[in-house]
Design a protein around this motif. Structure first.
Motif, PDB file in Angstrom:
ATOM      1  N   TYR A   1      11.501  21.103 -32.123  1.00  0.00           N
ATOM      2  CA  TYR A   1      11.595  20.562 -30.767  1.00  0.00           C
ATOM      3  C   TYR A   1      12.623  19.428 -30.659  1.00  0.00           C
ATOM      4  CZ  TYR A   1      10.312  18.852 -26.160  1.00  0.00           C
ATOM      5  OH  TYR A   1      10.349  18.456 -24.844  1.00  0.00           O
ATOM      6  N   PRO A   2      12.671  18.466 -31.599  1.00  0.00           N
ATOM      7  CA  PRO A   2      13.755  17.475 -31.521  1.00  0.00           C
ATOM      8  C   PRO A   2      15.141  18.108 -31.561  1.00  0.00           C
ATOM      9  CG  PRO A   2      12.043  16.696 -32.991  1.00  0.00           C
ATOM     10  CD  PRO A   2      11.693  18.110 -32.645  1.00  0.00           C
ATOM     11  N   LEU A   3      15.278  19.193 -32.318  1.00  0.00           N
ATOM     12  CA  LEU A   3      16.560  19.881 -32.368  1.00  0.00           C
ATOM     13  C   LEU A   3      16.903  20.484 -31.010  1.00  0.00           C
ATOM     14  CD1 LEU A   3      18.879  20.750 -34.265  1.00  0.00           C
ATOM     15  CD2 LEU A   3      17.582  22.843 -34.725  1.00  0.00           C
ATOM     16  N   LEU A   4      15.916  21.088 -30.356  1.00  0.00           N
ATOM     17  CA  LEU A   4      16.137  21.639 -29.016  1.00  0.00           C
ATOM     18  C   LEU A   4      16.431  20.535 -27.999  1.00  0.00           C
ATOM     19  CD1 LEU A   4      13.319  24.346 -28.927  1.00  0.00           C
ATOM     20  CD2 LEU A   4      15.772  24.706 -29.250  1.00  0.00           C
ATOM     21  N   LEU A   5      15.790  19.378 -28.182  1.00  0.00           N
ATOM     22  CA  LEU A   5      16.078  18.248 -27.303  1.00  0.00           C
ATOM     23  C   LEU A   5      17.529  17.792 -27.466  1.00  0.00           C
ATOM     24  CD1 LEU A   5      12.838  16.065 -27.623  1.00  0.00           C
ATOM     25  CD2 LEU A   5      13.616  17.310 -25.607  1.00  0.00           C
ATOM     26  N   GLY A   6      18.003  17.788 -28.709  1.00  0.00           N
ATOM     27  CA  GLY A   6      19.399  17.431 -28.926  1.00  0.00           C
ATOM     28  C   GLY A   6      20.348  18.403 -28.243  1.00  0.00           C
TER      29      GLY A   6
ATOM     30  N   PHE B   1      10.506  11.457 -25.789  1.00  0.00           N
ATOM     31  CA  PHE B   1      11.336  12.639 -26.015  1.00  0.00           C
ATOM     32  C   PHE B   1      12.813  12.340 -25.747  1.00  0.00           C
ATOM     33  CE2 PHE B   1       7.459  15.429 -24.825  1.00  0.00           C
ATOM     34  CZ  PHE B   1       6.956  15.267 -26.107  1.00  0.00           C
ATOM     35  N   ILE B   2      13.077  11.552 -24.716  1.00  0.00           N
ATOM     36  CA  ILE B   2      14.473  11.229 -24.395  1.00  0.00           C
ATOM     37  C   ILE B   2      15.091  10.386 -25.500  1.00  0.00           C
ATOM     38  CG2 ILE B   2      15.927   9.913 -22.788  1.00  0.00           C
ATOM     39  CD1 ILE B   2      14.114  10.871 -20.543  1.00  0.00           C
ATOM     40  N   SER B   3      14.308   9.459 -26.054  1.00  0.00           N
ATOM     41  CA  SER B   3      14.839   8.657 -27.161  1.00  0.00           C
ATOM     42  C   SER B   3      15.143   9.532 -28.372  1.00  0.00           C
ATOM     43  CB  SER B   3      13.856   7.550 -27.534  1.00  0.00           C
ATOM     44  OG  SER B   3      12.684   8.069 -28.127  1.00  0.00           O
ATOM     45  N   TRP B   4      14.298  10.525 -28.643  1.00  0.00           N
ATOM     46  CA  TRP B   4      14.578  11.470 -29.725  1.00  0.00           C
ATOM     47  C   TRP B   4      15.845  12.270 -29.420  1.00  0.00           C
ATOM     48  CZ3 TRP B   4       9.060  13.974 -30.470  1.00  0.00           C
ATOM     49  CH2 TRP B   4       8.174  12.993 -30.937  1.00  0.00           C
ATOM     50  N   MET B   5      15.953  12.721 -28.181  1.00  0.00           N
ATOM     51  CA  MET B   5      17.121  13.500 -27.775  1.00  0.00           C
ATOM     52  C   MET B   5      18.402  12.717 -27.998  1.00  0.00           C
ATOM     53  SD  MET B   5      18.092  14.758 -23.928  1.00  0.00           S
ATOM     54  CE  MET B   5      18.467  13.045 -23.521  1.00  0.00           C
ATOM     55  N   GLN B   6      18.393  11.462 -27.627  1.00  0.00           N
ATOM     56  CA  GLN B   6      19.583  10.630 -27.788  1.00  0.00           C
ATOM     57  C   GLN B   6      19.910  10.409 -29.260  1.00  0.00           C
ATOM     58  OE1 GLN B   6      18.340   7.225 -25.524  1.00  0.00           O
ATOM     59  NE2 GLN B   6      18.951   8.117 -23.539  1.00  0.00           N
ATOM     60  N   SER B   7      18.888  10.221 -30.085  1.00  0.00           N
ATOM     61  CA  SER B   7      19.119  10.029 -31.520  1.00  0.00           C
ATOM     62  C   SER B   7      19.715  11.274 -32.160  1.00  0.00           C
ATOM     63  CB  SER B   7      17.811   9.656 -32.218  1.00  0.00           C
ATOM     64  OG  SER B   7      17.313   8.425 -31.753  1.00  0.00           O
ATOM     65  N   VAL B   8      19.139  12.437 -31.836  1.00  0.00           N
ATOM     66  CA  VAL B   8      19.648  13.685 -32.400  1.00  0.00           C
ATOM     67  C   VAL B   8      21.064  13.949 -31.913  1.00  0.00           C
ATOM     68  CG1 VAL B   8      19.317  16.182 -32.492  1.00  0.00           C
ATOM     69  CG2 VAL B   8      17.338  14.663 -32.647  1.00  0.00           C
ATOM     70  N   GLU B   9      21.315  13.654 -30.658  1.00  0.00           N
ATOM     71  CA  GLU B   9      22.642  13.885 -30.078  1.00  0.00           C
ATOM     72  C   GLU B   9      23.701  13.000 -30.731  1.00  0.00           C
ATOM     73  OE1 GLU B   9      24.689  14.051 -25.609  1.00  0.00           O
ATOM     74  OE2 GLU B   9      22.680  13.209 -25.898  1.00  0.00           O
ATOM     75  N   LYS B  10      23.314  11.782 -31.108  1.00  0.00           N
ATOM     76  CA  LYS B  10      24.293  10.833 -31.655  1.00  0.00           C
ATOM     77  C   LYS B  10      24.499  10.995 -33.157  1.00  0.00           C
ATOM     78  CE  LYS B  10      23.475   7.251 -28.159  1.00  0.00           C
ATOM     79  NZ  LYS B  10      22.968   5.875 -27.909  1.00  0.00           N
ATOM     80  N   VAL B  11      23.388  11.110 -33.918  1.00  0.00           N
ATOM     81  CA  VAL B  11      23.501  11.080 -35.380  1.00  0.00           C
ATOM     82  C   VAL B  11      23.069  12.370 -36.047  1.00  0.00           C
ATOM     83  CG1 VAL B  11      23.203   8.588 -35.399  1.00  0.00           C
ATOM     84  CG2 VAL B  11      21.194  10.067 -35.665  1.00  0.00           C
ATOM     85  N   GLY B  12      22.550  13.346 -35.290  1.00  0.00           N
ATOM     86  CA  GLY B  12      22.099  14.593 -35.891  1.00  0.00           C
ATOM     87  C   GLY B  12      20.626  14.546 -36.252  1.00  0.00           C
ATOM     88  N   ILE B  13      20.061  15.718 -36.450  1.00  0.00           N
ATOM     89  CA  ILE B  13      18.627  15.836 -36.672  1.00  0.00           C
ATOM     90  C   ILE B  13      18.182  15.167 -37.965  1.00  0.00           C
ATOM     91  CG2 ILE B  13      18.901  18.096 -37.775  1.00  0.00           C
ATOM     92  CD1 ILE B  13      15.912  17.002 -35.612  1.00  0.00           C
ATOM     93  N   VAL B  14      19.025  15.223 -39.023  1.00  0.00           N
ATOM     94  CA  VAL B  14      18.625  14.686 -40.321  1.00  0.00           C
ATOM     95  C   VAL B  14      18.518  13.166 -40.265  1.00  0.00           C
ATOM     96  CG1 VAL B  14      19.263  14.472 -42.743  1.00  0.00           C
ATOM     97  CG2 VAL B  14      19.619  16.642 -41.546  1.00  0.00           C
TER      98      VAL B  14
END
Length: 582
Positions: free
Chosen positions: A89-94, A62-75
């Motif tokens: 959920y990945p969007l909420l993690l971001g 989940f943290i790796s997803w959060m970092q990806s969404v935070e850096k490059v966006g959900i898409v």
């Protein structure tokens, strides 16, 4: 007469002062007790989240997803990190990552912050339960609220493990409740949001479809079905437009979230205490692509069994004599538990949805409280053994048997709602010959399977296998003949059939346990998906399977080939470099 009419008019024109209404509401003991339960549950979960590391494998993912969404966006995250959850959920993690960064906080596996979303979702679920129980008598309402707010299985899943199974579970229940209260558009919308949270929500699709079709056939108008469909499409449309505006990627999202995720771990069971966990002598680590007979593998058998359960639930919705709310909640509980018990590739946490539905069914039928209590026991202990790396085929079979009893009892009680029907379909529902044929065939098949299991060990009570096959065949014949022999004989034959069907696998495993503990090592099972919650070795009676480090990364045992996408030693199908969580 005039005096009576005047009295009625005065009563109708009388209004309760706003202050009096407010005092009655806030003076309600149930309300204050619920608020105490809500606050206590949240505080308890926050303490547990900080005290226990939980399943750091999922949390690290989940943290790796959060970092990806935070850096490059959900898409773009779906293109780079191979996320296998739908986008909500990945969007909420971001969003969690952005908030934590702005506050100077670091989200790490094993700490409370990564578990915070699940705790918030659980608090929202408690509010939904409070609203849903407003028409229940106070004493029973408090009992239900207490069981839900302080449920050990749900608390462990959110505050210790760090998962969010409560999210899709409560959204699915809400979709059912909304269609019952004649809000089909909102019901469909909630179902769509639930499906965008976790794919398991697809289980209530046949419930909504069959009920919509029934209303259509009776009222000669598809209005309800069309509103449910329109509501479900709306949230998907929003995400399609959003992804299109960001340069595409919707195909990757659908493939990773709804297609590839269905075959990531092609094994009979991933610690789910269902029929594939040693019940019939099948090791849970066996590939479900293994053919039982030519062209028929375990996965196909599981899908056929699940389809049969869905057909039964549809039959129940159509012919049940109970009110709509009770009927749909019971059908949804049966389907969700059947998915957990009958399909292959099932994780231990997938039972949470059935548990949530069973607790809401308690609002309509108090007998189902026993199911909720039993499911709480098995689901909590199953997750505990996984997180603390003690899953064992020799010690955990009691959960398999109890879960089987629960599912069979659910079918039995719901079938009584059909048999006792007083609706226009009474004559058809009073003669469920198809149900009896299916039970008889299943009983015969289980008796044959018991004979085969015991035949593999001819030196261990050799007479027993012949007794079980004879009892199973006799019980199948009596079930097929049905009520013509009398109710007591029919019930007795059914109970005897269950005992005969379960006795073979039970004594087979008892013999294997004795031999295994004696040191011959006949059993070839292993403890997979062990968690090592405190950062220690993933070790149980089946050997050492590696170590979880403090940073959440998994270190395989020496002398083995690492599976970067595997969970505790089981490899995931695919070539992605990212770990995945289901």
């Amino acid at each position: 007469m005039d005096r009576i009419q005047l009295s009625v008019e005065q009563t109708q024109n009388t209004t309760i002062p706003a202050e009096s209404k407010s005092n009655r509401w806030f003076g309600d003991k149930v309300l204050w007790t619920f608020l105490a339960l809500l606050v206590s549950s949240v505080l308890l979960q926050l303490w547990m989240a900080g005290k226990f590391r939980g399943y750091v494998g999922d949390q690290s993912t989940f943290i790796s997803w959060m970092q990806s969404v935070e850096k490059v966006g959900i898409v773009k995250a779906y293109q780079s990190s191979q996320m296998d959850y739908p986008p909500i959920y990945p969007l909420l993690l971001g969003m969690l990552g952005h908030v934590a960064s702005s506050l100077g906080m670091q989200v790490q596996p094993g700490q409370w912050l990564i578990k915070l979303p699940g705790i918030i979702f659980d608090a929202g679920a408690m509010i939904v339960m409070f609203v849903a129980t407003k028409s229940v008598r106070p004493a029973w309402r408090l009992a239900i609220l207490s069981l839900f707010c302080l449920n050990p299985a749900i608390l462990f899943d959110t505050a210790v493990w760090g998962q969010i199974d409560i999210l899709d579970g409560i959204l699915s229940v809400t979709a059912i409740l909304l269609v019952v209260t004649k809000r089909p558009l909102w019901s469909g919308f909630t179902f769509g949001v639930s499906l965008l949270s976790k794919f398991q929500s697809i289980l209530i699709a046949p419930i909504l479809m069959v009920y919509g079709l029934k209303v259509w056939m009776l009222n000669k108008h598809p209005k309800l079905s069309l509103k449910i469909l329109a509501g479900a499409i709306l949230p998907f449309g929003v995400f399609v437009i959003w992804f299109a505006a960001q340069g595409g990627g919707i195909v990757n999202m659908f493939h990773d979230s709804y297609v590839a995720t269905t075959s990531e771990y092609p094994y009979l069971s991933l610690n789910a205490m269902n029929i594939w966990f040693e019940l019939f002598g099948t090791s849970p680590g066996t590939s479900d692509a293994t053919q039982v007979i030519p062209s028929v593998d375990y996965k196909l058998i599981g899908l056929i069994l699940l389809f049969a359960a869905v057909v039964y639930a549809s039959y129940y919705i159509w012919f049940s004599a109970k009110d709509v709310g009770e009927t749909l909640l019971k059908a949804a509980t049966i389907v969700s538990l059947s998915f957990y018990m009958l399909a292959t590739e099932i994780h231990e946490r997938y039972i949470i949805m059935a548990l949530i539905f069973s607790m809401f069914t308690m609002l309509r039928d108090q007998r189902w409280a026993w199911f909720s209590i039993a499911l709480t026991l098995t689901s909590f202990w199953d997750m505990w053994t996984v997180v603390y790396s003690t899953t064992s085929a020799t010690a955990d079979l009691w959960m398999v048997y109890l879960n089987c009893v629960i599912l069979i009892a659910m079918f039995g009680l719901s079938n009584r709602d059909i048999v006792d029907s007083r609706r226009p379909f009474r004559r058809l529902s009073r003669k469920p010959i198809i149900v009896r044929v299916c039970i008889a065939v299943g009983t015969l098949a289980l008796a044959v399977r018991s004979f085969m299991l015991l035949d593999s060990q001819p030196d261990w009570y050799p007479w027993l296998r012949f007794v079980l096959i004879a009892v199973g065949c006799a019980a199948a014949i009596i079930i097929l003949v049905g009520p013509k022999l009398g109710r007591k004989i029919f019930v007795g034959a059914t109970v005897t059939a269950l005992v005969a069907a379960m006795a073979g696998p039970l004594v087979y495993n008892m013999d294997n346990i004795t031999i295994f503990d004696g040191g011959s090592g006949r059993m070839s099972h292993f403890g997979f998906r062990g968690g090592g919650p405190m950062g220690g070795s993933v070790t149980n009676r089946y050997g050492n399977f590696g170590q979880w480090k403090n940073d959440g990364n998994f270190s395989p045992p020496s002398g083995t080939t690492p599976h970067p996408n595997g969970m505790g030693g089981l490899p995931r199908v695919g070539n992605s470099s990212q770990s995945k969580s289901k």
